[in-house]
Write a protein that holds these residues in place. Structure first.
Motif, PDB file in Angstrom:
ATOM      1  N   GLY A 351       0.788  -1.230   0.000  1.00 22.15           N
ATOM      2  CA  GLY A 351       0.000   0.000   0.000  1.00 22.15           C
ATOM      3  C   GLY A 351       0.820   1.280   0.000  1.00 22.15           C
ATOM      4  O   GLY A 351       0.263   2.370  -0.166  1.00 22.15           O
ATOM      5  N   CYS A 352       2.152   1.189   0.151  1.00 23.32           N
ATOM      6  CA  CYS A 352       2.974   2.404   0.214  1.00 23.32           C
ATOM      7  C   CYS A 352       3.050   3.118  -1.140  1.00 23.32           C
ATOM      8  O   CYS A 352       3.091   4.342  -1.196  1.00 23.32           O
ATOM      9  CB  CYS A 352       4.371   2.081   0.729  1.00 23.32           C
ATOM     10  N   ASP A 353       3.048   2.344  -2.232  1.00 25.60           N
ATOM     11  CA  ASP A 353       3.026   2.975  -3.563  1.00 25.60           C
ATOM     12  C   ASP A 353       1.729   3.737  -3.767  1.00 25.60           C
ATOM     13  O   ASP A 353       1.720   4.827  -4.358  1.00 25.60           O
ATOM     14  CB  ASP A 353       3.197   1.915  -4.659  1.00 25.60           C
ATOM     15  N   ALA A 354       0.633   3.167  -3.274  1.00 28.79           N
ATOM     16  CA  ALA A 354      -0.662   3.850  -3.390  1.00 28.79           C
ATOM     17  C   ALA A 354      -0.647   5.147  -2.586  1.00 28.79           C
ATOM     18  O   ALA A 354      -1.223   6.161  -3.009  1.00 28.79           O
ATOM     19  CB  ALA A 354      -1.785   2.930  -2.908  1.00 28.79           C
ATOM     20  N   LEU A 355       0.020   5.124  -1.419  1.00 31.15           N
ATOM     21  CA  LEU A 355       0.108   6.345  -0.612  1.00 31.15           C
ATOM     22  C   LEU A 355       0.916   7.409  -1.346  1.00 31.15           C
ATOM     23  O   LEU A 355       0.512   8.581  -1.395  1.00 31.15           O
ATOM     24  CB  LEU A 355       0.757   6.043   0.742  1.00 31.15           C
ATOM     25  N   LEU A 356       2.056   7.029  -1.926  1.00 25.53           N
ATOM     26  CA  LEU A 356       2.858   7.988  -2.679  1.00 25.53           C
ATOM     27  C   LEU A 356       2.074   8.572  -3.849  1.00 25.53           C
ATOM     28  O   LEU A 356       2.148   9.773  -4.132  1.00 25.53           O
ATOM     29  CB  LEU A 356       4.144   7.331  -3.180  1.00 25.53           C
ATOM     30  N   ALA A 357       1.299   7.724  -4.524  1.00 29.08           N
ATOM     31  CA  ALA A 357       0.484   8.206  -5.650  1.00 29.08           C
ATOM     32  C   ALA A 357      -0.565   9.200  -5.170  1.00 29.08           C
ATOM     33  O   ALA A 357      -0.824  10.224  -5.819  1.00 29.08           O
ATOM     34  CB  ALA A 357      -0.179   7.023  -6.362  1.00 29.08           C
ATOM     35  N   GLU A 358      -1.169   8.911  -4.008  1.00 26.71           N
ATOM     36  CA  GLU A 358      -2.197   9.814  -3.466  1.00 26.71           C
ATOM     37  C   GLU A 358      -1.564  11.129  -3.003  1.00 26.71           C
ATOM     38  O   GLU A 358      -2.147  12.203  -3.178  1.00 26.71           O
ATOM     39  CB  GLU A 358      -2.937   9.140  -2.313  1.00 26.71           C
ATOM     40  N   ILE A 359      -0.361  11.045  -2.402  1.00 27.76           N
ATOM     41  CA  ILE A 359       0.344  12.275  -2.003  1.00 27.76           C
ATOM     42  C   ILE A 359       0.607  13.137  -3.230  1.00 27.76           C
ATOM     43  O   ILE A 359       0.388  14.358  -3.222  1.00 27.76           O
ATOM     44  CB  ILE A 359       1.668  11.928  -1.285  1.00 27.76           C
ATOM     45  N   GLU A 360       1.081  12.501  -4.322  1.00 32.02           N
ATOM     46  CA  GLU A 360       1.346  13.270  -5.542  1.00 32.02           C
ATOM     47  C   GLU A 360       0.068  13.877  -6.099  1.00 32.02           C
ATOM     48  O   GLU A 360       0.060  15.031  -6.549  1.00 32.02           O
ATOM     49  CB  GLU A 360       2.006  12.377  -6.590  1.00 32.02           C
ATOM     50  N   GLU A 361      -1.014  13.117  -6.060  1.00 30.36           N
ATOM     51  CA  GLU A 361      -2.292  13.618  -6.567  1.00 30.36           C
ATOM     52  C   GLU A 361      -2.738  14.856  -5.792  1.00 30.36           C
ATOM     53  O   GLU A 361      -3.296  15.797  -6.361  1.00 30.36           O
ATOM     54  CB  GLU A 361      -3.355  12.519  -6.489  1.00 30.36           C
ATOM     55  N   ARG A 362      -2.471  14.868  -4.450  1.00 33.07           N
ATOM     56  CA  ARG A 362      -2.877  16.023  -3.644  1.00 33.07           C
ATOM     57  C   ARG A 362      -1.962  17.223  -3.885  1.00 33.07           C
ATOM     58  O   ARG A 362      -2.418  18.365  -3.915  1.00 33.07           O
ATOM     59  CB  ARG A 362      -2.840  15.666  -2.150  1.00 33.07           C
ATOM     60  N   LEU A 363      -0.653  16.945  -4.008  1.00 31.43           N
ATOM     61  CA  LEU A 363       0.299  18.048  -4.181  1.00 31.43           C
ATOM     62  C   LEU A 363       0.309  18.588  -5.602  1.00 31.43           C
ATOM     63  O   LEU A 363       0.463  19.798  -5.824  1.00 31.43           O
ATOM     64  CB  LEU A 363       1.710  17.585  -3.805  1.00 31.43           C
ATOM     65  N   PHE A 364       0.181  17.672  -6.571  1.00 31.39           N
ATOM     66  CA  PHE A 364       0.208  18.065  -7.986  1.00 31.39           C
ATOM     67  C   PHE A 364      -0.995  17.422  -8.684  1.00 31.39           C
ATOM     68  O   PHE A 364      -0.841  16.499  -9.490  1.00 31.39           O
ATOM     69  CB  PHE A 364       1.513  17.591  -8.652  1.00 31.39           C
ATOM     70  N   PRO A 365      -2.203  17.886  -8.369  1.00 31.44           N
ATOM     71  CA  PRO A 365      -3.407  17.206  -8.878  1.00 31.44           C
ATOM     72  C   PRO A 365      -3.507  17.243 -10.407  1.00 31.44           C
ATOM     73  O   PRO A 365      -3.303  18.285 -11.027  1.00 31.44           O
ATOM     74  CB  PRO A 365      -4.551  17.990  -8.230  1.00 31.44           C
ATOM     75  N   ARG A 366      -3.755  16.067 -10.974  1.00 35.71           N
ATOM     76  CA  ARG A 366      -3.997  16.002 -12.418  1.00 35.71           C
ATOM     77  C   ARG A 366      -5.351  16.622 -12.723  1.00 35.71           C
ATOM     78  O   ARG A 366      -6.314  16.428 -11.994  1.00 35.71           O
ATOM     79  CB  ARG A 366      -3.978  14.542 -12.888  1.00 35.71           C
ATOM     80  N   ARG A 367      -5.404  17.357 -13.807  1.00 32.54           N
ATOM     81  CA  ARG A 367      -6.667  17.989 -14.188  1.00 32.54           C
ATOM     82  C   ARG A 367      -7.165  17.371 -15.494  1.00 32.54           C
ATOM     83  O   ARG A 367      -6.374  16.975 -16.358  1.00 32.54           O
ATOM     84  CB  ARG A 367      -6.502  19.500 -14.329  1.00 32.54           C
ATOM     85  N   PHE A 368      -8.468  17.288 -15.602  1.00 34.62           N
ATOM     86  CA  PHE A 368      -9.113  16.687 -16.770  1.00 34.62           C
ATOM     87  C   PHE A 368     -10.173  17.640 -17.307  1.00 34.62           C
ATOM     88  O   PHE A 368     -10.761  18.428 -16.559  1.00 34.62           O
ATOM     89  CB  PHE A 368      -9.777  15.354 -16.401  1.00 34.62           C
ATOM     90  N   VAL A 369     -10.389  17.558 -18.602  1.00 33.53           N
ATOM     91  CA  VAL A 369     -11.498  18.291 -19.220  1.00 33.53           C
ATOM     92  C   VAL A 369     -12.639  17.300 -19.449  1.00 33.53           C
ATOM     93  O   VAL A 369     -12.442  16.231 -20.038  1.00 33.53           O
ATOM     94  CB  VAL A 369     -11.077  18.933 -20.553  1.00 33.53           C
ATOM     95  N   PHE A 370     -13.806  17.641 -18.918  1.00 30.25           N
ATOM     96  CA  PHE A 370     -14.999  16.795 -19.057  1.00 30.25           C
ATOM     97  C   PHE A 370     -16.027  17.523 -19.905  1.00 30.25           C
ATOM     98  O   PHE A 370     -16.281  18.719 -19.705  1.00 30.25           O
ATOM     99  CB  PHE A 370     -15.603  16.502 -17.687  1.00 30.25           C
ATOM    100  N   GLU A 371     -16.626  16.792 -20.858  1.00 28.92           N
ATOM    101  CA  GLU A 371     -17.775  17.318 -21.584  1.00 28.92           C
ATOM    102  C   GLU A 371     -19.007  16.615 -21.032  1.00 28.92           C
ATOM    103  O   GLU A 371     -19.086  15.382 -21.033  1.00 28.92           O
ATOM    104  CB  GLU A 371     -17.623  17.071 -23.090  1.00 28.92           C
ATOM    105  N   LEU A 372     -19.954  17.398 -20.545  1.00 29.48           N
ATOM    106  CA  LEU A 372     -21.097  16.860 -19.810  1.00 29.48           C
ATOM    107  C   LEU A 372     -22.391  17.395 -20.405  1.00 29.48           C
ATOM    108  O   LEU A 372     -22.451  18.537 -20.878  1.00 29.48           O
ATOM    109  CB  LEU A 372     -21.019  17.266 -18.333  1.00 29.48           C
ATOM    110  N   SER A 373     -23.429  16.560 -20.358  1.00 29.22           N
ATOM    111  CA  SER A 373     -24.753  17.023 -20.795  1.00 29.22           C
ATOM    112  C   SER A 373     -25.740  16.876 -19.642  1.00 29.22           C
ATOM    113  O   SER A 373     -25.699  15.888 -18.891  1.00 29.22           O
ATOM    114  CB  SER A 373     -25.231  16.225 -22.019  1.00 29.22           C
TER     115      SER A 373
END
Length: 434
Positions: A351-373
């Motif tokens: 689970g430590c890799d998952a923690l590092l991934a979550e830390i990165e997501e919080r510090l450098f959050p990936r952004r996405f463009v969503f098209e919604l109806s």
């Protein structure tokens, strides 16, 4: 080896806490002191504290008779004991008495290694000692004589002692003030080199130092012992995308943490206040881990950690390697359902890799463009996107409303949680990393 008996006054039975667990923690705390042999421990029911002796007269006599067999030199009482109660119990039992605050201060005194840690512990000791002068001195009537040509009574011993303590406390606070300023300069320097700080917090012995070593490769002392870490340590960690951050290991929290220590260690714990992200490490194998988590939140609140940081905090549910199959599965399933929780074992690395991934997501959050109806009746969902995301385009058609919005994965998760099933995701694409 000094022989020690531990007593836990059971005042909290009505609150539903298990006094046996409280006694077990008190015994572990006591055993953490060097040169100590714990010769016994007992839960002592206490319907109401006696102002003079804490326990009732009969119970004081009964306990005193019980001490004759094990013959302890020191009695540790796992609770708050007033100076008057301490003095009277020592007289009745003919043995030294130490309360929970005094015990924790003794442990911290042994563990401090840096000059800053020593200053903080000494300050806490002196503030505690000042409140105990009524117990420490039995010659309060004795006076230091004034010079012959100055009339009137001299200064009493306790007044002189209190004045000397106040002077020493003032000097220590000035020295720690310099430490605070130095830390501020270091933080300012770190901000110029934009490496965000991630602070590990948690109940003592939750596994913070083991996790710190696992993530950084450092050799910080990590033992199955309360307060193994006292002085803060900071190391660089490498995140999955090869970005870096600074990880800070802090002193463990504990229930009823002495206010003197919270105040004295504020300079150290300011790293938590300034951290870009807080990771709360929990010992999921401990039977009272819910109460421990509540105690950690109480200390964070006392330190003044703002609500935004608390809301963004990651909960690292540690020691899953010590859980049996069903208990481990329950912890892992709960973590899978929450973006704020990671199940892991700092010992095995699970689970430590998952923690590092979550830390990165919080510090450098990936952004996405969503098209919604949306349907025209989904005004609340549209309003949510305007409040929480970046709306790039909007087209109001006869049949529906189409929006193109940019947001993080976490924001979209929250959006789906509230409005999922009523909104159609037409397209999603990742925004290139900055």
């Amino acid at each position: 080896m000094r022989r020690v008996q531990v007593l836990h006054p059971d005042l909290r039975a009505a609150a539903g806490s298990d006094p046996r667990l409280a006694l077990e923690e008190a015994v572990s705390l006591t055993a953490a002191l060097g040169g100590i042999e714990v010769v016994g421990g007992a839960v002592v029911p206490l319907p109401a504290p006696n102002p003079a002796t804490l326990f009732g007269k009969g119970k004081v006599e009964e306990l005193g008779q019980g001490f004759e067999a094990s013959d302890p030199e020191l009695i540790v009482i796992n609770g708050t004991v007033t100076p008057v109660q301490q003095r009277n119990l020592e007289r009745a039992w003919k043995r030294k008495v130490l309360d929970r605050t005094g015990l924790i201060l003794e442990i911290f005194g042994e563990r401090a290694e840096t000059r800053e840690g020593e200053l903080q512990v000494e300050l806490a000791h002196l503030v505690y000692q000042r409140s105990r002068l009524v117990r420490a001195w039995t010659h309060l009537e004795r006076q230091r004589g004034s010079l012959g040509f100055v009339g009137g009574p001299g200064e009493t011993q306790i007044e002189a002692d209190r004045r000397m303590l106040d002077e020493r406390i003032a000097r220590l606070r000035r020295q720690l003030g310099k430490v605070v300023r130095t830390r501020s300069l270091h933080r300012a320097a770190r901000k110029k080199v934009p490496q965000p700080v991630v602070a590990l917090v948690g109940y003592t012995n939750a596994g913070k130092s083991t996790l710190f070593n696992r993530l950084t490769g450092a050799g910080v002392l990590a033992e199955d012992m309360l307060f193994a870490t006292l002085d803060p340590t900071m190391r660089e960690i490498r995140l999955p995308s090869d970005r870096t951050a600074i990880l800070s290991d802090t002193v463990g929290f504990i229930s009823e943490l002495p206010t003197q220590l919270v105040a004295a260690f504020r300079a150290t714990l300011e790293e938590v206040l300034e951290a870009a992200l807080i990771v709360h490490v929990r010992d999921m194998a401990h039977p009272d881990n819910e109460a421990q988590a509540a105690d950690v939140h109480a200390v964070l609140d006392e330190l003044g950690v703002d609500q935004d940081r608390l809301d963004a905090m990651i909960e690292a549910r540690n020691k899953i390697d010590l859980l049996d199959g069903p208990a481990r599965e329950a912890v892992e399933n709960a973590a899978a359902r929450s973006v704020d929780v990671v199940a892991l074992s700092a010992v095995t690395g699970a689970g430590c890799d998952a923690l590092l991934a979550e830390i990165e997501e919080r510090l450098f959050p990936r952004r996405f463009v969503f098209e919604l109806s949306f349907g025209h009746d989904e005004g609340r969902a549209i309003g949510w996107l305007y409040d929480h995301g970046d709306v790039l385009e909007r087209h109001d058609g006869e049949q529906d409303v189409r929006l193109k919005a940019e947001m993080t994965e976490k924001e979209f998760f929250q959006f789906e949680k509230e409005f999922g099933g009523r909104v159609n995701v037409v397209q999603r694409r990742a925004v290139a990393a900055q």
